[in-house]
Scaffold this motif. Structure first.
Motif, short mmCIF file in Angstrom:
data_model
loop_
_atom_site.label_atom_id
_atom_site.label_comp_id
_atom_site.label_asym_id
_atom_site.label_seq_id
_atom_site.Cartn_x
_atom_site.Cartn_y
_atom_site.Cartn_z
N PRO A 11 0.68 -1.24 0.03
CA PRO A 11 0.09 -0.16 0.02
C PRO A 11 1.06 1.35 -0.03
CG PRO A 11 -0.84 -1.53 1.51
CD PRO A 11 0.42 -2.34 1.01
N GLY A 12 0.50 2.21 -0.96
CA GLY A 12 1.51 3.51 -1.07
C GLY A 12 2.78 3.35 -1.84
N ALA A 13 3.15 2.20 -2.18
CA ALA A 13 4.63 2.22 -2.67
C ALA A 13 4.49 2.84 -4.23
CB ALA A 13 4.86 0.62 -2.71
N ILE A 14 3.34 2.42 -5.05
CA ILE A 14 3.28 3.25 -6.29
C ILE A 14 3.11 4.56 -6.37
CG2 ILE A 14 1.89 3.18 -8.36
CD1 ILE A 14 2.31 0.50 -8.73
N ASP A 15 2.40 5.14 -5.14
CA ASP A 15 2.47 6.62 -5.37
C ASP A 15 3.51 7.19 -4.70
OD1 ASP A 15 -0.31 6.44 -5.86
OD2 ASP A 15 -1.31 6.43 -3.69
N ASP A 16 4.31 6.56 -4.04
CA ASP A 16 5.64 6.86 -3.58
C ASP A 16 6.73 7.04 -4.63
OD1 ASP A 16 7.43 7.95 -1.58
OD2 ASP A 16 7.88 6.11 -0.88
N LEU A 17 6.57 5.89 -5.31
CA LEU A 17 7.42 5.77 -6.69
C LEU A 17 7.23 6.78 -7.52
CD1 LEU A 17 9.50 4.30 -8.52
CD2 LEU A 17 7.43 2.87 -9.16
N LYS A 18 5.74 7.10 -7.74
CA LYS A 18 5.70 8.09 -8.60
C LYS A 18 6.01 9.64 -8.33
CE LYS A 18 1.20 6.32 -10.49
NZ LYS A 18 -0.32 6.42 -10.40
N ALA A 19 5.97 9.68 -6.99
CA ALA A 19 6.36 11.19 -6.51
C ALA A 19 7.97 11.28 -6.39
CB ALA A 19 5.89 11.08 -4.90
N HIS A 20 8.63 9.95 -6.32
CA HIS A 20 10.14 10.44 -6.18
C HIS A 20 10.98 9.63 -7.19
CE1 HIS A 20 9.79 12.32 -2.28
NE2 HIS A 20 8.89 11.31 -1.94
N ALA A 21 10.41 9.26 -8.40
CA ALA A 21 11.18 8.56 -9.26
C ALA A 21 12.24 9.32 -9.83
CB ALA A 21 10.02 8.31 -10.76
N LYS A 22 12.20 10.71 -10.02
CA LYS A 22 13.14 11.45 -10.44
C LYS A 22 14.37 11.63 -9.51
CE LYS A 22 10.95 13.99 -14.43
NZ LYS A 22 10.71 12.72 -14.83
N ASP A 23 14.04 11.23 -7.94
CA ASP A 23 14.91 11.44 -7.21
C ASP A 23 15.70 10.22 -6.88
OD1 ASP A 23 14.01 13.96 -6.81
OD2 ASP A 23 12.45 13.22 -5.28
N ASN A 55 10.18 8.00 -16.40
CA ASN A 55 11.31 8.95 -15.68
C ASN A 55 12.67 8.44 -16.16
OD1 ASN A 55 9.65 10.38 -13.74
ND2 ASN A 55 8.51 8.63 -13.86
N ASN A 56 12.92 7.64 -17.07
CA ASN A 56 14.40 7.23 -17.47
C ASN A 56 14.96 6.53 -16.42
OD1 ASN A 56 14.35 8.15 -20.09
ND2 ASN A 56 14.38 10.29 -19.34
N LEU A 57 14.27 6.02 -15.39
CA LEU A 57 14.60 5.09 -14.23
C LEU A 57 15.09 3.96 -14.25
CD1 LEU A 57 15.03 5.25 -11.01
CD2 LEU A 57 12.59 4.87 -10.84
N ALA A 289 21.80 1.62 -0.72
CA ALA A 289 20.80 0.71 -1.14
C ALA A 289 19.70 0.60 -0.20
CB ALA A 289 21.16 -0.61 -1.77
N VAL A 290 18.49 1.15 -0.26
CA VAL A 290 17.57 1.20 0.84
C VAL A 290 16.25 0.36 0.63
CG1 VAL A 290 16.15 2.99 1.99
CG2 VAL A 290 17.95 3.99 0.57
N TRP A 291 16.06 -0.47 1.73
CA TRP A 291 15.02 -1.35 1.79
C TRP A 291 13.84 -0.60 2.68
CZ3 TRP A 291 13.37 -5.51 -0.52
CH2 TRP A 291 12.29 -6.26 -0.09
N ARG A 292 12.81 -0.33 2.34
CA ARG A 292 12.15 -0.24 0.92
C ARG A 292 11.43 0.97 0.59
NH1 ARG A 292 7.14 -2.08 0.90
NH2 ARG A 292 6.75 -3.68 2.55
N LEU A 293 11.21 1.37 -0.58
CA LEU A 293 10.31 2.49 -0.91
C LEU A 293 8.84 2.20 -0.37
CD1 LEU A 293 10.75 5.25 -2.79
CD2 LEU A 293 9.57 3.90 -4.62
N GLY A 294 8.55 3.37 0.19
CA GLY A 294 7.02 3.54 0.70
C GLY A 294 7.17 3.26 2.45
#
Length: 307
Positions: A11-23, A55-57, A289-294
């Motif tokens: 839950p929330g991981a995709i939104d977090d990815l969208k918000a921070h893909a460029k970072d 986002n060229n990620l 390397a971070v565990w994990r997004l969201g």
């Protein structure tokens, strides 16, 4: 700073990815589980691939052994049986080529210590195979304080050999405490892990594996439940409990009593994140390397952007 983030659908991981893909520098999604015959169970997400592409990620797909409850037996069979090992390497190569992934990440856990030489053979053969295609080979390894071939959890991972057969090594310097309450990754623990690692792995090949979650231990229960930063903060707020930042561990903690049982919580926040980031500089590592997004404290993004 080169920051790679592990990703799993939650839950929330995709939104977090969208918000921070460029970072984010590289996304490492938990997508491909090994199977008994050496093929891979594909759990990839079209949505995530599209967000990354837009986002060229770059994506380094994780190859893991969490798809089977008998994780140690499964990985033993695959690593110790030559034809299965070769099939697995071919499967990984195919997945990288077909999906045009610039790299892959090996994340094998519960590898029996007696499979050290089999894991080494697998990694060497995989490295040769993927380097011929120009792919980046990365591996996530458990934290070690010395080379101990008999260690039940990390004995199979020979840092000095892996350093010669991988481009990037993500040292998972967390879960310092699990069966009993304590910091997720105290600054002293992470420092000790790095003190050893840099003696056997070139620092430029090391990415510091960082946690951004918390654990809640219940008195009398062996294993904690995982909390996101948001859950840890909300729980304390709802219970009216004061969060304390432990200066020695450089991590946040609190306790509470529920139904007569004492709970102990330790969790990572932007302050503990920042403390560990300073080690990346002092040891001249390539990144994190971070565990994990969201699961993270949103303030960590401001810290990363400021670097």
């Amino acid at each position: 700073m080169d920051n790679k983030w592990y990703f799993d659908i939650a839950p929330g991981a995709i939104d977090d990815l969208k918000a921070h893909a460029k970072d984010i520098t590289t996304l490492i999604p938990f997508w491909y589980g090994v199977k008994e015959d050496g093929t891979l169970a594909d759990m990839s997400s079209t949505d995530v691939k599209k967000i990354a592409s837009d986002n060229n990620l770059p994506i380094y797909a994780i190859i893991h052994n969490y798809s089977d409850p008998k994780k140690s037996q499964l990985i033993h069979d695959l690593l110790s049986t030559p034809h299965l090992r070769n099939t697995l390497i071919a499967s990984i190569r195919d997945v990288a080529v077909v999906n045009n992934y610039p790299g892959i990440n090996i994340d094998f856990e519960f590898v029996p210590p007696e499979d050290r030489s089999n894991l080494n053979t697998f990694l060497k053969d995989l490295y040769i195979s993927l380097k011929a295609l120009g792919k980046v080979v990365t591996i996530s390894v458990p934290a070690e304080l010395s080379d101990n071939p008999l260690h039940p959890f990390s004995g199979a991972f020979q840092y000095s050999f892996i350093a010669q057969n991988a481009d990037q090594i993500y040292i998972l310097a967390y879960d310092e405490h699990f069966s009993q309450p304590g910091p997720i990754a105290s600054i002293g623990f992470v420092t000790n892990v790095l003190n050893y690692a840099v003696t056997v792995i070139p620092p430029q090949k090391i990415w510091l594996g960082m946690a951004v979650y918390g654990y809640d231990w219940t008195q009398g229960v062996n294993y904690p439940r995982t909390l996101t930063y948001e859950q840890a903060i909300t729980l304390a707020k709802n219970l009216g409990v004061t969060i304390m930042y432990d200066e020695t561990a450089q991590e946040s903690t609190y306790t509470y009593v529920l139904d007569g049982k004492t709970h102990t919580v330790w969790f990572e926040d932007s302050k503990s994140f920042s403390a560990k980031l300073s080690l990346v500089d002092s040891y001249k590592l390539s990144g994190i390397a971070v565990w994990r997004l969201g699961q993270e404290d949103p303030a960590v993004w401001n810290i990363l952007k400021a670097r």
